[in-house]
Design a protein around this motif. Structure first.
Motif, PDB file in Angstrom:
ATOM      1  N   UNK A 177       0.825  -1.204   0.000  1.00  0.00           N
ATOM      2  CA  UNK A 177       0.000   0.000   0.000  1.00  0.00           C
ATOM      3  C   UNK A 177       0.862   1.259   0.000  1.00  0.00           C
ATOM      4  N   UNK A 178       1.969   1.217   0.731  1.00  0.00           N
ATOM      5  CA  UNK A 178       2.828   2.400   0.818  1.00  0.00           C
ATOM      6  C   UNK A 178       3.491   2.699  -0.527  1.00  0.00           C
ATOM      7  N   UNK A 179       3.760   1.672  -1.308  1.00  0.00           N
ATOM      8  CA  UNK A 179       4.347   1.906  -2.628  1.00  0.00           C
ATOM      9  C   UNK A 179       3.366   2.582  -3.573  1.00  0.00           C
ATOM     10  N   UNK A 180       2.070   2.307  -3.422  1.00  0.00           N
ATOM     11  CA  UNK A 180       1.067   2.876  -4.328  1.00  0.00           C
ATOM     12  C   UNK A 180       0.374   4.101  -3.748  1.00  0.00           C
ATOM     13  N   UNK A 187      11.409  10.001   0.870  1.00  0.00           N
ATOM     14  CA  UNK A 187      12.529  10.155  -0.046  1.00  0.00           C
ATOM     15  C   UNK A 187      12.744   8.853  -0.819  1.00  0.00           C
ATOM     16  N   UNK A 188      13.644   8.918  -1.793  1.00  0.00           N
ATOM     17  CA  UNK A 188      13.985   7.710  -2.540  1.00  0.00           C
ATOM     18  C   UNK A 188      14.517   6.633  -1.603  1.00  0.00           C
ATOM     19  N   UNK A 189      15.318   7.039  -0.620  1.00  0.00           N
ATOM     20  CA  UNK A 189      15.851   6.079   0.347  1.00  0.00           C
ATOM     21  C   UNK A 189      14.729   5.429   1.153  1.00  0.00           C
ATOM     22  N   UNK A 194      11.447   0.301   1.847  1.00  0.00           N
ATOM     23  CA  UNK A 194      10.208  -0.462   1.690  1.00  0.00           C
ATOM     24  C   UNK A 194      10.434  -1.621   0.720  1.00  0.00           C
ATOM     25  N   UNK A 195      11.104  -1.340  -0.390  1.00  0.00           N
ATOM     26  CA  UNK A 195      11.324  -2.377  -1.405  1.00  0.00           C
ATOM     27  C   UNK A 195      12.221  -3.494  -0.869  1.00  0.00           C
ATOM     28  N   UNK A 196      13.234  -3.147  -0.098  1.00  0.00           N
ATOM     29  CA  UNK A 196      14.097  -4.181   0.470  1.00  0.00           C
ATOM     30  C   UNK A 196      13.295  -5.106   1.397  1.00  0.00           C
ATOM     31  N   UNK A 197      12.371  -4.520   2.168  1.00  0.00           N
ATOM     32  CA  UNK A 197      11.572  -5.356   3.061  1.00  0.00           C
ATOM     33  C   UNK A 197      10.605  -6.229   2.274  1.00  0.00           C
ATOM     34  N   UNK A 244       0.976  -8.176  -5.017  1.00  0.00           N
ATOM     35  CA  UNK A 244       0.671  -6.797  -4.644  1.00  0.00           C
ATOM     36  C   UNK A 244      -0.335  -6.154  -5.585  1.00  0.00           C
ATOM     37  N   UNK A 245      -0.346  -6.587  -6.835  1.00  0.00           N
ATOM     38  CA  UNK A 245      -1.266  -5.997  -7.783  1.00  0.00           C
ATOM     39  C   UNK A 245      -2.640  -6.637  -7.765  1.00  0.00           C
TER      40      UNK A 245
END
Length: 413
Positions: A177-180, A187-189, A194-197, A244-245
């Motif tokens: 949800x946080x990605x969308x 920030x990008x970091x 989030x992506x690493x997790x 996720x989608x």
């Protein structure tokens, strides 16, 4: 500037109801460059129906980021350890996209989806039976989300309550949800974290299913990878896309569809009295308030003229599905829900080679959900003022967080 008064993109008012803003764009700036909220990049918005359909068919609007020349999405930027996130099915072009889509599409055959309908109906009944005696419910958390995670998850091989005891599904869903859902302070970091997790959690899913294969989509994709038909990055991208989608997007649309009918009681009662309109109603509900406001970003491989405006090479482009689906040039009186309307040419599920892979699965689950609610929850009514509902922000997913309702439990009388 638009002549029509409308909330600004990304504002709270826009989040609650984006359609006046999309109308202003469509009428006055149908192809326009805007600064993306919280990002150091510009995004071109396309909002007229014919222009959106044309862009879907135009191979110069590419899905790979390799065409991007400036901004945070430019080629070569980003953490190389997260490169697999940019190999998902929705971020690839032919011929790689064609090959991967063909491999996955056979797992979503109409026959397989039809065979799931009885199971979906039984589980929807089970969920309703659990909350019906109370005379009230929250239809996102009590019905839409568990139904999608159970049925779609079962098909994929990732049904939480049966296949993955101890796995933190709630955390994976929150991260997705946080990605969308854009955060202007992120920030990008922050997004990399989030992506690493997510990466760590998805790798657990893949490892567990490889150890315990079954008659499911993930097992089939893992077997294809082991045969050399997929790379590990391609496998990861497909799993991310499907988990996720598919589940979150379908649950979001179920909420939107239920709310639209609750806010149009004449249409709710018409559907209740004429169930033969169900298939037509599903298409109209997709047109009226689909789960995706904009298609995933596209990138121009060269200068492209669209709607009388030139979009430069390397631009980031958002096709505004929600705006196109309410274009009066294609759908008369578009802001009115009309389940008798022929809405079959909407673009809520995309168009062309990138149309939604799980479209028929989503339609089936929508029919099952609406049929169950209409049959088992008489006197259904929204238990909150419409302007108090909490919507997830952003231009990608349109989703109400909670949908409280009341109803009459006739069996308990």
């Amino acid at each position: 500037m638009p002549k029509t008064d409308a909330p600004a993109l990304f504002s709270e008012e826009f989040t609650a109801n984006p359609y006046p803003t999309y109308r202003a764009l469509r009428e006055n700036e149908p192809v326009v460059c805007k600064r993306y909220a919280g990002e150091r990049m510009q995004v071109w918005f396309v909002s007229r129906y014919e222009d959106v359909r044309a862009a879907f068919r135009d191979p110069r609007f590419r899905k790979s980021r390799e065409s991007v020349s400036t901004g945070g999405l430019a080629k070569g930027r980003g953490n190389p350890e997260l490169a697999a996130f940019h190999r998902t099915l929705i971020m690839l072009d032919p011929p790689e996209h064609t090959t991967l889509r063909r491999l996955v599409a056979k797992e979503f055959s109409p026959r397989r989806i039809r065979a799931m309908a009885d199971k979906a109906a039984a589980y929807a009944d089970q969920l309703v039976a659990g909350f019906r005696p109370a005379g009230k419910a929250e239809l996102i958390g009590d019905l839409a989300v568990p139904l999608c995670y159970h049925i779609i998850g079962g098909m994929l091989g990732s049904r939480p309550e049966e296949d993955w005891p101890g796995f933190d599904w709630d955390r994976l869903r929150v991260l997705g949800n946080r990605l969308t859902t854009p955060d202007n302070s992120a920030t990008t970091l922050d997004y990399d974290a989030i992506k690493f997790e997510i990466k760590a959690l998805v790798e657990i899913l893949i490892d567990r299913r490889r150890e315990n294969p079954g008659p499911d989509v993930f097992s089939a994709l893992i077997a294809a990878t082991d045969r050399g038909e997929l790379t590990p990055d391609q496998l990861f991208g497909l799993v991310v896309t499907l988990v996720l989608g598919g589940m979150d997007t379908t649950a979001a649309f179920l909420g939107n569809a239920l709310l639209a009918l609750l806010l149009s009681p004449d249409q709710l009662e018409l559907l209740r009295s004429r169930p033969e309109l169900m298939d037509n109603a599903v298409e109209e509900l997709l047109r009226f308030d689909g789960a995706m406001q904009t298609a995933s970003f596209r990138f121009t491989s060269e200068d492209v003229e669209l709607g009388g405006t030139v979009i430069p090479r390397g631009a980031v482009v958002a096709l505004a599905l929600a705006a196109a689906n309410r274009d009066p040039g294609r759908f008369p009186d578009p802001d009115r829900l009309d389940i008798t309307r022929d809405a079959t040419h909407h673009v809520a599920l995309g168009h062309g080679i990138h149309n939604c892979l799980g479209a028929e699965l989503g339609r089936m689950l929508t029919r099952i959900t609406l049929e169950t609610v209409l049959r088992r929850l008489p006197g259904l009514a929204l238990a909150a003022l419409p302007d108090t509902l909490d919507w997830r922000p952003g231009i990608l997913l349109r989703a109400v967080r909670e949908l409280p309702v009341t109803f009459t439990d006739e069996e308990s009388r």
